[in-house]
Design an enzyme around this catalytic site. Structure first.
Site, mmCIF file in Angstrom:
data_model
loop_
_atom_site.group_PDB
_atom_site.id
_atom_site.type_symbol
_atom_site.label_atom_id
_atom_site.label_comp_id
_atom_site.label_asym_id
_atom_site.label_seq_id
_atom_site.Cartn_x
_atom_site.Cartn_y
_atom_site.Cartn_z
ATOM 1 N N TRP A 141 0.839 -1.206 0.000
ATOM 2 C CA TRP A 141 0.000 0.000 0.000
ATOM 3 C C TRP A 141 0.874 1.257 0.000
ATOM 4 O O TRP A 141 0.532 2.268 -0.614
ATOM 5 C CB TRP A 141 -0.899 -0.016 1.243
ATOM 6 C CG TRP A 141 -1.724 1.238 1.408
ATOM 7 C CD1 TRP A 141 -2.942 1.494 0.864
ATOM 8 C CD2 TRP A 141 -1.371 2.401 2.163
ATOM 9 N NE1 TRP A 141 -3.380 2.740 1.237
ATOM 10 C CE2 TRP A 141 -2.433 3.327 2.035
ATOM 11 C CE3 TRP A 141 -0.277 2.759 2.944
ATOM 12 C CZ2 TRP A 141 -2.429 4.569 2.653
ATOM 13 C CZ3 TRP A 141 -0.272 3.998 3.563
ATOM 14 C CH2 TRP A 141 -1.334 4.885 3.415
ATOM 15 N N HIS A 142 2.027 1.172 0.682
ATOM 16 C CA HIS A 142 2.888 2.349 0.770
ATOM 17 C C HIS A 142 3.525 2.707 -0.565
ATOM 18 O O HIS A 142 3.849 3.865 -0.812
ATOM 19 C CB HIS A 142 3.993 2.139 1.814
ATOM 20 C CG HIS A 142 3.495 2.268 3.209
ATOM 21 N ND1 HIS A 142 2.890 1.239 3.890
ATOM 22 C CD2 HIS A 142 3.490 3.316 4.078
ATOM 23 C CE1 HIS A 142 2.548 1.647 5.099
ATOM 24 N NE2 HIS A 142 2.892 2.905 5.239
ATOM 25 N N GLY A 143 3.762 1.731 -1.391
ATOM 26 C CA GLY A 143 4.383 2.059 -2.669
ATOM 27 C C GLY A 143 4.594 0.834 -3.524
ATOM 28 O O GLY A 143 4.684 -0.292 -3.021
#
Lengths: 490, 539
Positions: free
Chosen positions: A344-346
């Protein structure tokens, strides 16, 4: 637009607060329209072309939510608050399931295309190249990532899921819903606020000097955290993570500098968001709870980015079975949730590795009786060890790619060749002002009260301290160039 | 993360209860609200006080239509650097922070004498600039709002050497190490002769590509024993270092000039005093330092067998106007004593120079292409020396530059046929109207070491105003930055109808005043053959 920019502070915010103050006594709808307009300007400032995407997501979820609520068999007649809550235990119809699936597919589809399209294409190309089936390619697919897409798609989608589950009432007011999705204080980097948490506030909320003053205090502390601590320690972290050569001391200073940077950057942003919310009458929940005071990784995740942790727990971990299906399944669930949380962060394997490493530690602690693996140590040592482990795991999170992360680990443990230029990095890091800012960061992390606690009782001296922080941070801001928040890119 | 909090209240309920428990005296609450409002109003008040709030709006936004991401970024940047608040409050605050030992985004401040460019620190400590993956990453990072980046210096230099070789001219490349590379102790670091890990491979690659390299590092190293090689509060070398490098460079190229008559150029001692570029970037204007120069008395128009293309390392002590401080015009770094002058002295032959402060990766090569489109600066030249700051190797854009065939001098309005009675204007000037079809970019004020900058606009549909006829399209150079502030001309958008007073760019007066200032050129090299002027915008 960035909170810590002169454009926001000296142009956008006064205009937004003034327009809001002028319209909120006229009508709630008008004041919400003003908020939507200002939020659109705030969001479109980064790239006007992505504004339609924000409202597409909101429109789909608004429509799906309303449809699900109206399609509930046996639901009572709607009242002035809209359709009744879907009874949590009552069966859902096929059309309701289609509606919630539409919301999830559209939001995850948008997120997947913009955030992971290029990553997926380049991964496939790399695998193909490795198998001799094609070339890795230079530019497989380059897609510009819309600002805050990870936050607003999750937030908007959570509404439809909550309506479907019977955890939230659907709203009939498109204006209120658009206001909820687009609200500028938490639009691009959270906290992720669930509709059920602000539904009442969208209908009615309090505006008074006390709440506004506390908002000012929150905002001032948050701005100071960002400008006076996160940015200077971030410069030290950048120097280390962008260096081609590092000695052991520099590498450890660099990794701790990044730990401080990401905490002060993100918690500073959250404080500012909470403060701005209060100025507009909204109360947003706590997003950080002194995470570096945790004595275990499990405790860390109860205190770090709480709104995301809660979201993943409620919408992913628990539906997967949580801890109800035995130890192995629990461990697997933790790994899946944390791996996806990392992703989700990247769109990078670095984030996946970061998430999986945390998942592994959480599973190990779960197997160890929900205690730290270093439970036998004194409290101070447990906190220190937890901080060191969390810091070490920030390395793949911060490094440009996997080889860079491995090089950094090699430097941390003295396994890399040190070139003469490393002495320059070390000299900068060991300068008194660099050491002083790291010491200040450490003191605030482990000794200072949390913003929530400090602003609870706002005596005159505290108000003066908050205003002084605001003035110093704003003045310093005028000497800095564009300094976006780390979480803006997620 | 997946552990449910052991609390009965929801997070939202906890937060609401928390806020409900806020304890603040009414007076303190109103003080907080009032002071916050005052602070927020400060920006607008300052801007209105300055009298030109709309002046911040960049050219690209004035053109109308849906604002682009890049235009908005430009506006954000203008507010950060050019607003009344930033200039009236930000700069004094910056100076105060510098006095307390703080640096900024451009300068590392390590106390007494320990100022250095952050860009140089990044170059020296950064990854190998010759790494292909790194180069590709740089090219991808450039983004849509800036010009494309060419990260491979070897390709650009080999191509440039080949173009010169075809004209029977020899190229010598001089990557110039900066202050930290030569004197790392300025920052309290150990070591000597520091370089980016790619430096050796870069030199080997150039040699393999047939490009001659002169590395000044040994010369500068040998000077360290006798005292500081670089200025205290400036990023450039001291005059004696320039002389030593020029002498070494002269020995390196002397054989290429065999048979060319030698002369002795007398030198005279003079003093110069200036505030260093690093100090100026920190807003510290009260710390001038002095140097003693050996200025040359050069012959007028003697043919030069050597052309030196360089950046500010070549221009310092040579181009007086390029380093003059706006806030105190008596502060400058002197003239006729820089690298081209000392090289001429050491070789005993005239050295022609084309220098551009900053952007050494391409600016001087591009400038040569411009000059070639207007004349023949390579006539009689046997050796071209290309000097650039070594940090450009990892940070500059090594754009390929195609050298055009030399052209005769471009026509000027004086040469154009008269169609009406000339209006009274300063001698040699012309009033014209036209539309801006393209423009070059300007550096960011506050981040460039140079306080002045000239930029180029392509003006089409040009017509003389009650005066002589004008060419249909021209290139006009305008002063875009003065004293680290953008001028009104800098905000002219593409598509704008303009009214200008122009004078031929090559006019001696114009060249003396503006020719050596930092200058950006139009991207379209084909436009460089158009008649060129220096202009001032009329209302």
């Amino acid at each position: 637009m960035v909170f810590s920019s002169p454009t926001f502070l000296f142009l956008f915010l006064p205009a937004a607060l003034l327009l809001y103050a002028l319209t909120r006594r006229v009508s709630r709808t008008l004041s919400h329209l003003v908020l939507i307009g200002m939020s659109t300007l705030f969001y479109g400032w980064a790239n006007p072309l992505f504004v339609p995407l924000l409202f597409l997501s909101a429109a789909v979820d608004y429509g799906c939510g309303l449809f699900i609520a109206r399609a509930q068999p046996g639901a009572g007649p709607p009242d002035e608050g809209g359709p009744q809550l879907c009874p949590p235990d009552a069966p859902r119809t096929r059309s309701q399931r289609v509606a919630v699936a539409t919301s999830v597919v559209v939001n995850l589809g948008v997120l997947g295309f913009f955030k992971y399209g290029g990553f997926f294409a380049s991964s496939v190309a790399s695998v193909s190249a490795a198998l001799g089936l094609g070339s890795a390619g230079e530019d497989v697919l380059r897609i510009t990532l819309p600002l805050g897409i990870s936050f607003y798609t999750f937030q908007s989608m959570s509404y439809t899921i909550d309506v479907y589950r019977g955890h939230a009432r659907a709203t009939t007011s498109a204006v209120d819903f658009a206001c909820y999705v687009s609200l500028f204080p938490q639009l691009v980097a959270g906290p992720i606020v669930r509709f059920s948490e602000v539904a009442d506030q969208l209908r009615e909320r309090t505006h008074d000097a006390v709440r506004f003053a506390r908002g000012v205090a929150f905002f001032s502390v948050g701005l100071a955290k960002k400008v006076l601590i996160a940015n200077p320690v971030g410069a030290l972290a950048d120097l280390c993570f962008e260096a081609g050569t590092l000695d052991v001391v520099s590498a450890w200073i660099g990794v701790f500098a990044y730990s401080f940077q990401i905490y002060f950057d993100f918690s500073g942003y959250s404080d500012m968001a909470i403060g701005l919310g209060l100025m507009l009458g909204f109360v947003f929940p706590k997003n950080f709870d002194s995470p570096y005071r945790s004595a275990s990784i499990t405790e860390f995740w109860r205190r770090w980015h709480i709104s995301l942790s809660s979201f993943l727990r409620d919408y992913l971990y628990l539906p997967l079975g949580g801890n109800r299906e035995g130890r192995r399944r629990t461990a697997a669930n933790l790994m899946i949730v944390m791996g996806l949380g990392g992703l989700w962060h990247g769109a990078s394997w670095n984030f996946v590795i970061w998430g999986l490493a945390h998942g592994l530690l959480l599973a190990a602690e779960r197997a160890y009786g929900r205690r730290a693996l270093w439970q036998g140590l004194p409290q101070g040592a447990r906190v220190a060890l937890s901080f060191i482990v969390v810091s070490l795991l920030w390395v793949p999170f911060r490094a440009a790619d996997l080889p860079a992360a491995l090089s950094f680990y090699a430097a941390l443990f003295g396994l890399s060749e040190v070139a003469p230029a490393a002495s320059l990095v070390r000299a900068v890091l060991l300068r008194p002002d660099a050491l002083a800012i790291l010491a200040v960061a450490g003191l605030v992390v482990w000794r200072a009260p949390q913003t929530w606690d400090w602003t609870r009782r706002l005596s005159l001296p505290r108000v003066l301290v908050a205003l002084a922080l605001l003035a110093v941070a704003s003045g310093t801001l005028l000497t800095q160039q564009f300094n976006p928040f780390i979480y803006f890119i997620f | 993360m997946p552990t449910a909090p052991n609390l009965n209240l929801s997070r939202e309920e906890q937060a609401r209860r928390e806020v409900g428990e806020t304890d603040v005296a009414p007076g303190a609450a109103w003080l907080a609200c009032g002071a916050f409002g005052l602070l927020l109003g400060l920006g607008v008040a300052f801007e209105i006080g300055a009298g030109d709030p709309a002046g911040l709006i960049p050219a690209s936004l004035r053109a109308g239509g849906l604002p682009s991401e890049c235009a908005l970024r430009e506006l954000d940047h203008a507010i950060e650097t050019q607003s009344a608040l930033a200039t009236r409050l930000g700069r004094p605050i910056q100076a105060g922070l510098a006095a307390l030992g703080q640096g900024n985004a451009s300068v590392v401040n390590a106390g007494a004498g320990g100022l250095a460019l952050r860009a140089e620190l990044a170059h020296l400590t950064g990854p190998d600039f010759m790494d292909v993956e790194r180069q590709r990453a740089r090219e991808l990072e450039a983004g849509d709002c800036s010009a494309p980046v060419h990260a491979d210096p070897v390709a650009a230099l080999a191509d440039f050497a080949q173009q010169l070789r075809e004209r029977e001219i020899h190229l010598v490349v001089v990557p110039t190490p900066g202050k930290l590379a030569t004197e790392p102790e300025r920052l309290g670091a150990a070591g000597a002769g520091l370089a980016n890990p790619g430096s050796e491979r870069f030199q080997r690659a150039l040699v393999e590509a047939g490009v001659d390299v002169f590395d000044p590092r040994p010369v500068l190293e040998s000077l360290r024993e006798s005292g500081p090689v670089f200025l205290e509060r400036d990023s450039h070398w001291r005059p004696h270092a320039v002389e030593a490098v020029a002498a070494g460079l002269a020995r390196h190229v002397a054989a290429r000039l065999e048979g060319h008559p030698r002369s002795v150029f007398p030198r005279q001692r003079e003093k110069a005093r200036n505030v260093g570029d690093l100090a100026a970037l920190l807003g510290a204007r009260d710390s001038a330092e002095s140097v003693e120069l050996a200025s040359l008395v050069l012959p007028g128009d003697a043919p030069a067998p050597v052309l030196l293309l360089g950046d500010s390392f070549s221009a310092i002590y040579s181009e007086r106007e390029a380093f003059r401080r706006v806030f105190d015009p008596s502060l400058e770094w002197g003239a006729d004593a820089g690298l081209p002058d000392q090289l001429a002295h050491a070789l005993g032959v005239p050295v022609r120079r084309i220098t551009r402060n900053a952007g050494g990766a391409a600016a001087s090569r591009r400038a040569l292409a411009v000059e070639l489109s207007r004349g023949d600066p390579l006539a009689g030249v046997r050796v071209v020396v290309l000097q650039f700051a070594a940090r450009e190797l990892s940070q500059g854009s090594w754009d390929p530059v195609a050298l055009p065939a030399a052209a005769p001098a471009a026509s000027t309005p004086d040469a154009a046929p008269a169609t009406s009675t000339p209006e009274a204007e300063p001698e040699g000037s012309l009033r014209v109207r036209g539309r801006i079809a393209a423009r070059s970019t300007l550096p960011t004020p506050g981040t460039s070491p140079y306080a002045e900058a000239v930029f180029a606009v392509h003006v089409t549909g040009v017509r003389g105003v009650g005066a002589r006829a004008a060419p249909g399209e021209i290139v006009v150079y305008l002063l875009g930055m003065q004293g680290q502030r953008l001028t009104p001309a800098a905000r002219l958008p593409v598509g704008q109808e303009v009214h200008l007073v122009v004078e031929p760019w090559e006019a001696p007066g114009i060249q003396a005043a503006f020719g050596s200032l930092f200058r950006t050129e139009l991207d379209d090299v084909s436009l460089l053959a158009l008649p060129a002027y220096f202009g001032r915008v009329l209302p």
